[in-house]
Write an enzyme that holds these catalytic residues in place. Structure first.
Site, PDB file in Angstrom:
ATOM      1  N   LEU A 172       0.463  -1.076   0.047  1.00 43.35           N
ATOM      2  CA  LEU A 172       0.281  -0.028  -0.058  1.00 43.35           C
ATOM      3  C   LEU A 172       0.906   0.864  -0.480  1.00 43.35           C
ATOM      4  CD1 LEU A 172      -2.349   1.828   0.405  1.00 43.35           C
ATOM      5  CD2 LEU A 172      -2.352   0.885   2.808  1.00 43.35           C
ATOM      6  N   CYS A 176       0.124   7.821  -3.136  1.00 44.78           N
ATOM      7  CA  CYS A 176       1.401   7.257  -4.158  1.00 44.78           C
ATOM      8  C   CYS A 176       1.865   8.945  -5.026  1.00 44.78           C
ATOM      9  CB  CYS A 176       0.085   6.320  -4.653  1.00 44.78           C
ATOM     10  SG  CYS A 176      -0.391   6.474  -6.313  1.00 44.78           S
ATOM     11  N   TRP A 178       2.661  10.161  -8.649  1.00 46.94           N
ATOM     12  CA  TRP A 178       2.496   9.765  -9.578  1.00 46.94           C
ATOM     13  C   TRP A 178       2.567   8.350 -10.505  1.00 46.94           C
ATOM     14  CZ3 TRP A 178       3.590  15.077  -9.243  1.00 46.94           C
ATOM     15  CH2 TRP A 178       2.556  16.117  -9.799  1.00 46.94           C
ATOM     16  N   ILE A 198      -5.426  11.803  -3.559  1.00 50.53           N
ATOM     17  CA  ILE A 198      -6.805  13.112  -3.896  1.00 50.53           C
ATOM     18  C   ILE A 198      -6.440  13.447  -5.185  1.00 50.53           C
ATOM     19  CG2 ILE A 198      -6.837  12.654  -1.108  1.00 50.53           C
ATOM     20  CD1 ILE A 198      -5.589  15.688  -0.705  1.00 50.53           C
ATOM     21  N   SER A 199      -5.794  13.288  -5.985  1.00 52.58           N
ATOM     22  CA  SER A 199      -5.159  14.594  -6.930  1.00 52.58           C
ATOM     23  C   SER A 199      -5.630  13.359  -8.032  1.00 52.58           C
ATOM     24  CB  SER A 199      -4.057  14.727  -7.239  1.00 52.58           C
ATOM     25  OG  SER A 199      -3.477  14.813  -8.513  1.00 52.58           O
ATOM     26  N   GLU A 201      -5.294  14.215 -11.644  1.00 52.79           N
ATOM     27  CA  GLU A 201      -4.637  14.891 -12.411  1.00 52.79           C
ATOM     28  C   GLU A 201      -3.657  13.228 -12.231  1.00 52.79           C
ATOM     29  OE1 GLU A 201      -3.270  16.546 -15.516  1.00 52.79           O
ATOM     30  OE2 GLU A 201      -5.685  17.774 -14.811  1.00 52.79           O
ATOM     31  N   GLN A 202      -2.806  13.680 -10.872  1.00 49.91           N
ATOM     32  CA  GLN A 202      -2.351  12.347 -10.874  1.00 49.91           C
ATOM     33  C   GLN A 202      -2.126  10.676 -11.218  1.00 49.91           C
ATOM     34  OE1 GLN A 202      -1.190  12.747  -6.389  1.00 49.91           O
ATOM     35  NE2 GLN A 202       0.539  14.319  -7.503  1.00 49.91           N
ATOM     36  N   CYS A 354      12.714  27.102  -0.093  1.00 53.36           N
ATOM     37  CA  CYS A 354      13.186  25.298   0.711  1.00 53.36           C
ATOM     38  C   CYS A 354      13.985  25.018   0.453  1.00 53.36           C
ATOM     39  CB  CYS A 354      11.619  24.735   0.103  1.00 53.36           C
ATOM     40  SG  CYS A 354      10.106  25.374   0.500  1.00 53.36           S
TER      41      CYS A 354
END
Length: 383
Positions: A172, A176, A178, A198-199, A201-202, A354
């Site tokens: 699991l 994840c 792409w 939750i994407s 597109e991915q 960042c």
């Protein structure tokens, strides 16, 4: 220092706010109007007022508006963080952010999908131009790597070895992306994988990319997973969970992991418990995100997991972010008309700021290996 201040027509030496900003930046060896790559160039009036009124949010928004520039933002932020200047500016926006984080669950099921829509669904073509060939949007492992692709494959293989993957195992992947880990693990270790994200597109991209592999991609919140797996991995998703849900996240992992299994958690972390996230990052990059402290991860795992291994390679995120930034700059002309100049400044600020924070060791990158009951003489020291 006075000579450098007088060179900027947008800075008044007689203004106490301006003078305070000059003095604070001097502590980090940053000059306004200086000629070094990390020196600040003012393009408009009112920048010091916006910074002291809005802190991180005021600094970031005034940069997005074009009110100031720094050629090397990564070095600018590295110096600011090493001098602890952020501790000296505490505007009301930080107080409000702390209140919201303390009393609201900003990562509920309904709110959790916002980051997918705002950040991860920017477009697969955009991320393909910035990331490595496998579309891995997490820290690479640069110990023996020379290129971004090498660093990302080294990280994926490191995870597989830490999890002791064997052919036929069912894995699991929580968050994840792409599918880079899932595909690598299936190709090199003969496992089957289920990934949740939750994407939209991915999911669409990964399904189209890997129809030949035993991979299942689900548009699903991690809290909705019920079945058990031989191994669990979560790479760069825990930053979106929020402190009110850390324990729930660990309970889900415990519920879904077989008794003899291993769980690897790869997450950015901060050096202290703070009840809020950076206001600029929260508004423009990762809405409702929150970085855990090492103690918060430990608290969440109490009486659920044994910590088999903890590995910090946060320095590698600096190099990863700068590699992403180089790709972004090189490919920006393809997206300039669609996304516009303000997005360009926002994204450049995000990646380089960042990088500076990781360089200053203000934030970290941890890989935790957890088991349900301990694995004596089983987990090797391979990191």
């Amino acid at each position: 220092m006075d000579m450098k201040v007088s060179q900027s027509p947008f800075l008044s030496e007689s203004n106490s706010t301006h003078r305070l900003m000059v003095d604070l930046l001097a502590e980090a060896d940053i000059r306004i109007g200086g000629d070094r790559p990390w020196d600040m160039q003012l393009n408009n009036t009112g920048v010091p007022e916006r910074v002291f009124a809005g802190g991180s949010l005021g600094l970031g928004e005034s940069y997005m508006d074009g009110d100031w520039d720094v050629p090397a933002l990564d070095e600018f932020f590295y110096r600011i963080m090493k001098a602890n200047l952020e501790q000296r500016v505490r505007p009301s926006t930080v107080v409000w952010q702390a209140i919201k984080s303390r009393f609201l669950n900003r990562q509920t099921l309904s709110r959790s999908r916002r980051v997918g829509e705002q950040h991860y669904d920017l477009g697969n073509d955009f991320y393909a131009a910035m990331l490595d060939g496998r579309m891995t949007y997490t820290c690479g492992y640069w110990r023996d790597a020379e290129t971004l692709d090498q660093a990302q494959e080294a990280k994926l293989d490191l995870i597989c070895r830490k999890l002791q993957l064997e052919p036929g195992m069912r894995i699991l992947d929580i968050g994840c992306g792409w599918g880079s880990f899932m595909a690598y693990a299936a190709e090199h270790y003969g496992v089957e994988c289920v990934g949740v994200t939750i994407s939209r597109e991915q999911v669409a991209w990964a399904k189209a990319r890997y129809p030949h592999l035993p991979l299942e991609f689900r548009l699903q919140d991690y809290r909705e997973v019920e079945e058990q797996f031989d191994r669990i991995v979560s790479v760069g998703m825990f930053e979106h969970v929020g402190h009110r849900n850390y324990r729930t996240f660990m309970e889900v992992a415990h519920r879904c992991l077989k008794d003899e299994g291993l769980f690897l958690l790869h997450t950015i972390g901060k050096n202290e418990r703070k009840p809020y996230s950076d206001p600029w990052i929260d508004r423009y990059i990762f809405p409702n995100g929150e970085l855990p402290s090492i103690g918060q991860v430990g608290d969440a795992a109490d009486n659920l997991f044994v910590v088999e291994d903890l590995h910090n390679f946060g320095r590698d995120y600096d190099r990863t972010l700068m590699a992403w930034h180089a790709n972004f700059e090189a490919n920006w002309p393809r997206f300039a008309n669609e996304l516009g100049p303000r997005f360009y400044r926002m994204w450049r600020y995000y990646l380089q700021s960042c990088a500076g924070l990781f360089r200053a060791r203000d934030i970290q990158l941890w890989q935790w290996v957890l088991s349900k009951g301990g694995t004596p003489d089983v987990f090797p020291r391979i990191s």
